[in-house]
Design an enzyme around this catalytic site. Structure first.
Site, PDB file in Angstrom:
ATOM      1  N   ASP A  69      -0.324  -0.708  -4.673  1.00 57.68           N
ATOM      2  CA  ASP A  69      -1.676  -0.143  -4.685  1.00 57.68           C
ATOM      3  C   ASP A  69      -1.643   1.253  -4.080  1.00 57.68           C
ATOM      4  O   ASP A  69      -1.420   1.415  -2.883  1.00 57.68           O
ATOM      5  CB  ASP A  69      -2.643  -1.032  -3.890  1.00 57.68           C
ATOM      6  CG  ASP A  69      -4.096  -0.622  -4.096  1.00 57.68           C
ATOM      7  OD1 ASP A  69      -4.341   0.405  -4.762  1.00 57.68           O
ATOM      8  OD2 ASP A  69      -4.986  -1.341  -3.594  1.00 57.68           O
ATOM      9  N   GLU A  94      -1.839  -0.734  -8.991  1.00 56.86           N
ATOM     10  CA  GLU A  94      -3.290  -0.687  -8.883  1.00 56.86           C
ATOM     11  C   GLU A  94      -3.784   0.732  -8.596  1.00 56.86           C
ATOM     12  O   GLU A  94      -3.231   1.425  -7.737  1.00 56.86           O
ATOM     13  CB  GLU A  94      -3.682  -1.631  -7.732  1.00 56.86           C
ATOM     14  CG  GLU A  94      -5.111  -2.028  -7.710  1.00 56.86           C
ATOM     15  CD  GLU A  94      -5.349  -3.121  -6.657  1.00 56.86           C
ATOM     16  OE1 GLU A  94      -4.519  -4.051  -6.543  1.00 56.86           O
ATOM     17  OE2 GLU A  94      -6.344  -3.022  -5.944  1.00 56.86           O
ATOM     18  N   ASP A 143      -9.191  -0.519  -9.991  1.00 53.47           N
ATOM     19  CA  ASP A 143      -9.927  -1.098  -8.863  1.00 53.47           C
ATOM     20  C   ASP A 143     -11.115  -0.188  -8.534  1.00 53.47           C
ATOM     21  O   ASP A 143     -12.246  -0.470  -8.940  1.00 53.47           O
ATOM     22  CB  ASP A 143      -9.006  -1.290  -7.654  1.00 53.47           C
ATOM     23  CG  ASP A 143      -9.745  -1.857  -6.438  1.00 53.47           C
ATOM     24  OD1 ASP A 143     -10.941  -2.191  -6.562  1.00 53.47           O
ATOM     25  OD2 ASP A 143      -9.144  -1.965  -5.354  1.00 53.47           O
ATOM     26  N   LYS A 195     -14.364  -7.093  -7.134  1.00 54.35           N
ATOM     27  CA  LYS A 195     -14.689  -7.390  -5.727  1.00 54.35           C
ATOM     28  C   LYS A 195     -16.197  -7.583  -5.617  1.00 54.35           C
ATOM     29  O   LYS A 195     -16.970  -6.761  -6.128  1.00 54.35           O
ATOM     30  CB  LYS A 195     -14.246  -6.241  -4.819  1.00 54.35           C
ATOM     31  CG  LYS A 195     -12.738  -6.037  -4.791  1.00 54.35           C
ATOM     32  CD  LYS A 195     -12.336  -4.814  -3.991  1.00 54.35           C
ATOM     33  CE  LYS A 195     -10.807  -4.673  -3.980  1.00 54.35           C
ATOM     34  NZ  LYS A 195     -10.367  -3.365  -3.450  1.00 54.35           N
ATOM     35  N   LYS A 237       0.843  -1.187   0.000  1.00 53.45           N
ATOM     36  CA  LYS A 237       0.000   0.000   0.000  1.00 53.45           C
ATOM     37  C   LYS A 237       0.884   1.245   0.000  1.00 53.45           C
ATOM     38  O   LYS A 237       1.772   1.387   0.852  1.00 53.45           O
ATOM     39  CB  LYS A 237      -0.895   0.006   1.246  1.00 53.45           C
ATOM     40  CG  LYS A 237      -1.961  -1.102   1.242  1.00 53.45           C
ATOM     41  CD  LYS A 237      -3.008  -0.860   0.165  1.00 53.45           C
ATOM     42  CE  LYS A 237      -4.198  -1.805   0.303  1.00 53.45           C
ATOM     43  NZ  LYS A 237      -5.206  -1.584  -0.763  1.00 53.45           N
TER      44      LYS A 237
HETATM   45 MG   LIG Z   1      -7.089  -1.699  -4.480  1.00 49.16          MG
END
Ligand SMILES: [Mg+2]
Length: 380
Positions: free
Chosen positions: A203, A231, A256, A280, A176
């Site tokens: 991400d 991402e 995403d 997701k 992250k």
């Molecule tokens: Mg993501």
């Protein structure tokens, strides 16, 4: 893949739903989960439970993710006990018809819809006596390599977490990153030094401008860092910015937050705005919406990741069945249960090193989660 005639047909096999119940849980995490968008220390979630006329019970779950879906545990429960219950209760319909009723029952509420739609699929597969993956067209014995997320923290902390994850058998780390590209470079350098064998997924959770994204990603490429993909570098609504980044760099760019439903997927694919899609269930409202995106991706020759919010094991297991079933889904980011202090219920899948494999059994293969079983938080 030709359909197996011994399996129930999703379009004609009829289900009769006699009850829809919910129960609520709170699950503390082992340590805070931190991204550029939010910090999470415990997860409030709602379990949706459907009962068929033959007594079969299926379960799905939805976690509160106000910063992402705008849904709280209260709104999830209200949607499930109101319009979503009314949409399926007493109906004699196929799983595809029931899924369509869930999708059309109200606007938004994608997590709540996913909980009910997964519960219906779990019940359908349990009643048929097959693992869900098989009813979705896949094979129980196939597995996928999972990743482990390294939260957005100080470089030294991220390096320590990365070292621990690789020592525990992980091979892919999801890193992250945040808003300050100078510190992000330090974070990545520290992680690579601590875990030189790991493949990395980055991400930014919308943290960069297109110009920042191009600058930092081009630098990573020049340094030949072991990065598989980046991402959502830019804001979800900035499709042109995402397209600009994708065109300017050679590392694969994954959408995403920019892809919620099949229309988003078509728009991104048609524009050539990204190389990969992150699906997701909490964004798509369940398995059928996710399958629609994966089908669009497959037709376009694009690979997908099956990811998740910080969600409990019920949601994650359903996602794993779908991921293993669909040929366009080649990556999973399904580590949330590893973050839960109390990871319940048992079953569904096991992780062997970095590999996630389904356990078998009918439906999701999970034990049913009872209200009040979560001792760390408890039902209320
Ligand atoms: Mg993501």
């Amino acid at each position: 893949m030709s359909p197996d005639p011994s399996l129930p047909d999703p379009g004609t096999n009829s289900l009769h739903v006699v009850a829809v119940r919910t129960h609520r849980h709170r699950a503390p995490l082992r340590r805070p989960f931190i991204t550029a968008a939010r910090r999470t220390e415990s997860v409030e979630y709602v379990v949706a439970e459907v009962v068929l006329d033959d007594g079969t019970i299926g379960q799905g779950s939805a976690a509160e993710t106000l910063a992402v879906t705008g849904e709280s545990a209260d709104t999830i429960r209200a949607a499930l006990e109101g319009p979503l219950r009314r949409a399926v209760l007493g109906e004699n319909a196929s799983i595809t018809d029931l899924s369509a009723r869930v999708a059309g029952a109200l606007d938004g509420a994608t997590s709540a819809k996913a909980a009910l739609e997964v519960a219906l699929h779990d019940a359908w597969a349990r009643a048929a006596g097959h693992p869900l993956v098989e009813l979705l067209g896949g094979r129980l014995e196939d597995g996928l390599m999972n990743d482990m997320t390294i939260s957005l923290e100080e470089p030294g902390v991220m390096a320590r977490r990365a070292r621990e994850a690789v020592a525990a058998g992980e091979q892919i780390l999801k890193i992250k990153l945040g808003h300050d590209i100078a510190v992000d470079r330090e974070r990545l350098a520290a992680v690579i030094e601590a875990a030189p064998s790991a493949r990395l997924r980055l991400d930014a959770n919308q943290g960069w401008s297109p110009e920042q994204a191009i600058e930092i990603i081009t630098g990573f490429e020049a340094d030949a860092l072991p990065i598989d993909l980046v991402e959502q570098p830019v804001a979800a609504g900035d499709v042109e910015g995402l397209a600009r980044v994708s065109a300017a760099v050679s590392l694969p760019i994954m959408a995403d937050e920019a892809v919620w439903d099949v229309e988003d997927a078509r728009r991104l694919v048609d524009r050539g705005a990204c190389d990969l899609l992150n699906i997701k269930l909490a964004k798509t409202g369940g398995l059928r919406g996710a399958l629609a995106i994966a089908d669009v991706a497959r037709a376009a020759g694009i690979e997908c990741m099956l990811g998740a919010m910080m969600e409990p094991r019920i949601s994650i297991t359903a996602a794993a069945h779908l991921a293993i079933a669909h040929p366009a889904i080649t990556m999973i980011d399904l580590d949330p249960p590893a973050w839960f202090a109390s990871d319940v219920p048992r079953g569904g899948y096991v992780q062997d090193g970095a590999w996630l494999r389904l356990t078998g059994g009918a439906g999701t293969g999970l034990e049913l989660l009872e209200a009040r079983v979560d001792r760390a938080g408890g039902e209320r």
